[in-house]
Write an enzyme that holds these catalytic residues in place. Structure first.
Site, PDB file in Angstrom:
ATOM      1  N   HIS A   1       0.847  -1.189   0.000  1.00  0.00           N
ATOM      2  CA  HIS A   1       0.000   0.000   0.000  1.00  0.00           C
ATOM      3  C   HIS A   1       0.879   1.234   0.000  1.00  0.00           C
ATOM      4  O   HIS A   1       1.942   1.231   0.626  1.00  0.00           O
ATOM      5  CB  HIS A   1      -0.913   0.014   1.233  1.00  0.00           C
ATOM      6  CG  HIS A   1      -2.063   0.946   1.103  1.00  0.00           C
ATOM      7  ND1 HIS A   1      -1.959   2.277   1.434  1.00  0.00           N
ATOM      8  CD2 HIS A   1      -3.318   0.745   0.639  1.00  0.00           C
ATOM      9  CE1 HIS A   1      -3.128   2.850   1.192  1.00  0.00           C
ATOM     10  NE2 HIS A   1      -3.966   1.963   0.707  1.00  0.00           N
TER      11      HIS A   1
ATOM     12  N   ASP B   1      -7.936  -5.493   0.224  1.00  0.00           N
ATOM     13  CA  ASP B   1      -8.401  -6.321  -0.891  1.00  0.00           C
ATOM     14  C   ASP B   1      -7.993  -7.778  -0.779  1.00  0.00           C
ATOM     15  O   ASP B   1      -8.484  -8.623  -1.528  1.00  0.00           O
ATOM     16  CB  ASP B   1      -7.891  -5.747  -2.212  1.00  0.00           C
ATOM     17  CG  ASP B   1      -8.532  -4.410  -2.501  1.00  0.00           C
ATOM     18  OD1 ASP B   1      -9.720  -4.274  -2.192  1.00  0.00           O
ATOM     19  OD2 ASP B   1      -7.852  -3.511  -3.016  1.00  0.00           O
TER      20      ASP B   1
HETATM   21  N1  CMC Z   1       4.017  -7.559  -4.842  1.00  0.00           N
HETATM   22  C1  CMC Z   1       5.364  -7.527  -5.065  1.00  0.00           C
HETATM   23  N2  CMC Z   1       6.115  -6.421  -4.946  1.00  0.00           N
HETATM   24  C2  CMC Z   1       5.499  -5.291  -4.612  1.00  0.00           C
HETATM   25  C3  CMC Z   1       4.109  -5.243  -4.359  1.00  0.00           C
HETATM   26  C4  CMC Z   1       3.373  -6.418  -4.482  1.00  0.00           C
HETATM   27  N3  CMC Z   1       2.067  -6.432  -4.273  1.00  0.00           N
HETATM   28  N4  CMC Z   1       3.776  -3.984  -4.044  1.00  0.00           N
HETATM   29  C5  CMC Z   1       4.882  -3.254  -4.095  1.00  0.00           C
HETATM   30  N5  CMC Z   1       5.947  -4.043  -4.422  1.00  0.00           N
HETATM   31  C6  CMC Z   1       7.344  -3.636  -4.525  1.00  0.00           C
HETATM   32  C7  CMC Z   1       7.597  -2.879  -5.819  1.00  0.00           C
HETATM   33  O1  CMC Z   1       8.015  -3.750  -6.857  1.00  0.00           O
HETATM   34  C8  CMC Z   1       8.662  -1.898  -5.409  1.00  0.00           C
HETATM   35  O2  CMC Z   1       9.899  -2.576  -5.408  1.00  0.00           O
HETATM   36  P1  CMC Z   1      11.258  -1.766  -5.787  1.00  0.00           P
HETATM   37  O3  CMC Z   1      11.395  -0.691  -4.744  1.00  0.00           O
HETATM   38  O4  CMC Z   1      12.316  -2.815  -5.710  1.00  0.00           O
HETATM   39  O5  CMC Z   1      11.043  -1.217  -7.159  1.00  0.00           O
HETATM   40  C9  CMC Z   1       8.327  -1.578  -3.959  1.00  0.00           C
HETATM   41  O6  CMC Z   1       7.587  -2.705  -3.477  1.00  0.00           O
HETATM   42  C10 CMC Z   1       7.473  -0.321  -3.791  1.00  0.00           C
HETATM   43  O7  CMC Z   1       6.368  -0.437  -4.680  1.00  0.00           O
HETATM   44  P2  CMC Z   1       5.715   0.786  -5.439  1.00  0.00           P
HETATM   45  O8  CMC Z   1       4.919   0.290  -6.591  1.00  0.00           O
HETATM   46  O9  CMC Z   1       6.767   1.811  -5.708  1.00  0.00           O
HETATM   47  O10 CMC Z   1       4.795   1.333  -4.276  1.00  0.00           O
HETATM   48  P3  CMC Z   1       3.528   2.235  -4.483  1.00  0.00           P
HETATM   49  O11 CMC Z   1       3.307   2.909  -3.205  1.00  0.00           O
HETATM   50  O12 CMC Z   1       3.678   3.090  -5.704  1.00  0.00           O
HETATM   51  O13 CMC Z   1       2.381   1.166  -4.821  1.00  0.00           O
HETATM   52  C11 CMC Z   1       0.533  -0.296  -4.629  1.00  0.00           C
HETATM   53  C12 CMC Z   1       1.373   0.779  -3.936  1.00  0.00           C
HETATM   54  C13 CMC Z   1      -0.709  -0.577  -3.785  1.00  0.00           C
HETATM   55  C14 CMC Z   1       0.056   0.222  -5.999  1.00  0.00           C
HETATM   56  C15 CMC Z   1       1.396  -1.564  -4.786  1.00  0.00           C
HETATM   57  O14 CMC Z   1       1.795  -2.052  -3.520  1.00  0.00           O
HETATM   58  C16 CMC Z   1       0.660  -2.667  -5.569  1.00  0.00           C
HETATM   59  O15 CMC Z   1       0.702  -2.656  -6.792  1.00  0.00           O
HETATM   60  N6  CMC Z   1      -0.019  -3.623  -4.856  1.00  0.00           N
HETATM   61  C17 CMC Z   1      -0.819  -4.613  -5.527  1.00  0.00           C
HETATM   62  C18 CMC Z   1      -2.158  -4.017  -5.908  1.00  0.00           C
HETATM   63  C19 CMC Z   1      -3.060  -3.817  -4.703  1.00  0.00           C
HETATM   64  O16 CMC Z   1      -3.208  -4.702  -3.869  1.00  0.00           O
HETATM   65  N7  CMC Z   1      -3.714  -2.641  -4.659  1.00  0.00           N
HETATM   66  C20 CMC Z   1      -4.715  -2.343  -3.629  1.00  0.00           C
HETATM   67  C21 CMC Z   1      -4.321  -1.192  -2.761  1.00  0.00           C
HETATM   68  S1  CMC Z   1      -5.432  -1.048  -1.336  1.00  0.00           S
HETATM   69  C22 CMC Z   1      -6.957  -0.614  -1.976  1.00  0.00           C
HETATM   70  C23 CMC Z   1      -6.979   0.647  -2.744  1.00  0.00           C
HETATM   71  O17 CMC Z   1      -6.318   1.618  -2.369  1.00  0.00           O
HETATM   72  O18 CMC Z   1      -7.696   0.697  -3.731  1.00  0.00           O
END
Ligand code: CMC
Length: 432
Positions: free
Chosen positions: A308, A366
């Site tokens: 998140h 989720d």
């Molecule tokens: N599985 C594997 N690696 C992950 C995941 C994951 N679910 N989430 C983040 N990472 C890694 C990502 O690859 C990155 O690694 P690095 O620093 O080596 O490049 C690091 O963690 C940080 O990720 P980010 O994408 O820069 O973080 P963010 O804050 O931009 O993204 C997120 C947050 C929710 C989009 C992301 O964690 C994600 O894609 N999760 C899966 C989708 C999900 O479950 N979304 C629901 C969010 S809660 C409900 C809502 O808000 O709608």
């Protein structure tokens, strides 16, 4: 409440600029850079807004490190345990828990606005039956502005109020109609003798040929799921609603914009994606393979329902959702759900894996919501629709707060331009 103000200094090319530092009631303070371009001719750069407060708000507070979520100061755990969704709507819209008279007036107003203009039902037949219900939601909610002209003047507080209540009341009706259309069943009208969640289950699962009575345990779980999704600070869809609203667009159009944004798999679409992923994993012995894929930089696969932007701790909503999943499965006598086994084991494996520990990736709301919603009888394509239904009140509260803020102006970010500098147009005969 007074906001304490300090100053910070910003130095550039030998000049020093004083910037106000503003403190909220809790949470990180902000450096007010609104005068920076005027004074120093420089922009700040923050793609994805990871360090930018886009507004001042009194509605929802999240402490991502501690895993805290408050609606108007009330902890989500207490609202989910003791409150109802409509009470939560009242809290989000008006700032405090309602007294008895306020609660009755609000509940009655919502109950008596649940019917949709009859002509709107014809909209649905314009969609293909296999249309994703979120596509239908975006279209039909946007179309409300073509039907309710008496509540589109954003400068009239009374019209804003009516539009707000209309949307909270009609979203379940629209969501249920999108579902019924999708599965080829007749629409079921709302019933005013039922509470909000029971009425919604009734509109989704009743059929004209037999009696339907919503199970109170399942209705309570549905209501709780709505509470958990009601608001979440300045996330992507809420910021979309605020940005759309900042131009003066009507409230129905703004909420339709929020629904469109919510649909994406990184946001509200993750509940659908999480369940699809659990189904794809299928059995606990395949978990290591998927965990390895999630860690592989060359594989775009991510563990859906994990991670998140704000929570770097267990999402407090995920804990309540996990409990709701057990309640629903227990009530339905599903003692052995293979997907729940996979989810529990996956959570255990990921929480003990160095990659997830180091990046502070925990289950989010989720992760368990799909299992619960599926047990309630909803197909995956409806999951994000239910999220949109519940989040509508949050979007409205945030939209109203923005419109009622005297310092509000159109949202207009700037950019770091890296394209070509000015160049001459060449006639086609001279292009190589
Ligand atoms: N599985 C594997 N690696 C992950 C995941 C994951 N679910 N989430 C983040 N990472 C890694 C990502 O690859 C990155 O690694 P690095 O620093 O080596 O490049 C690091 O963690 C940080 O990720 P980010 O994408 O820069 O973080 P963010 O804050 O931009 O993204 C997120 C947050 C929710 C989009 C992301 O964690 C994600 O894609 N999760 C899966 C989708 C999900 O479950 N979304 C629901 C969010 S809660 C409900 C809502 O808000 O709608």
């Amino acid at each position: 409440m007074d906001v304490k103000v300090d100053t910070a200094q910003f130095k550039l090319d030998g000049a020093t600029y004083e910037l106000n530092v503003r403190h909220g009631t809790i949470g990180p303070s902000v450096v007010d850079i609104s005068g920076l371009y005027r004074d120093a001719k420089i922009f700040t750069y923050d793609p994805g807004y990871t360090a930018t407060a886009s507004c001042e708000s009194k509605i929802t507070y999240i402490d991502g490190d501690e895993g805290v979520l408050l609606y108007r100061g009330y902890p989500i755990e207490q609202l989910a345990e003791h409150g109802s969704f409509l009470e939560t709507c009242y809290v989000l819209l008006y700032g405090d828990l309602p007294n008895n008279a306020q609660r009755k007036e609000f509940e009655s107003a919502i109950t008596y606005h649940t019917m949709l203009h009859e002509q709107m039902s014809r909209f649905f037949s314009g969609f293909r039956r296999d249309a994703h219900p979120m596509a239908v939601m975006v279209g039909v909610v946007g179309a409300l502005s073509a039907f309710y002209h008496d509540s589109t003047d954003i400068n009239d507080p009374q019209q804003r109020e009516i539009a707000s209540r209309r949307m909270i009341a009609k979203l379940p009706t629209i969501a249920a109609m999108a579902y019924k259309y999708h599965i080829g069943q007749p629409f079921v009208y709302p019933r005013n003798d039922l509470d909000y969640a029971s009425n919604f289950l009734h509109m989704c699962f009743a059929v004209p040929c037999e009696e339907y009575k919503a199970n109170p345990v399942l209705a309570r779980a549905m209501d709780r799921i709505f509470i958990l999704h009601a608001d979440h600070e300045q996330n992507a869809s809420t910021s979309t609603v605020r940005l759309a609203g900042s131009s003066g667009a009507n409230p129905f159009a703004c909420i339709a914009a929020g629904i469109a944004c919510l649909w994406g798999p990184a946001h509200g679409g993750a509940n659908e994606a999480a369940l699809t992923m659990l189904e794809e994993i299928g059995t606990p012995d395949r978990i290591p393979e998927f965990v390895e894929r999630a860690k592989d930089k060359n594989d775009p696969f991510r563990l859906m329902g994990f991670g998140h932007r704000v929570y770097k701790n267990y999402d407090p909503r995920a804990k309540i959702m996990q409990k709701a999943a057990h309640e629903v499965l227990g009530e339905l006598g599903i003692n052995d759900d293979p997907l729940l086994d996979v989810a529990r084991e996956l959570e255990k494996v990921a929480l003990n894996d160095e990659y997830f520990i180091e990046k502070r990736l925990y289950p989010n709301i989720d992760f368990y919501s799909g299992i619960t919603l599926r047990a309630l009888g909803f197909p995956t394509s409806m999951f994000t629709v239910l999220f949109a239904l519940a989040r509508t009140v949050g979007w409205i509260a945030q939209w109203k707060e923005m419109i009622e803020d005297p310092s509000q102006k159109i949202g207009r970010p700037r950019q770091l331009y890296t394209g070509p500098v000015a160049r001459e147009y060449l006639p086609s005969s001279k292009r190589i």
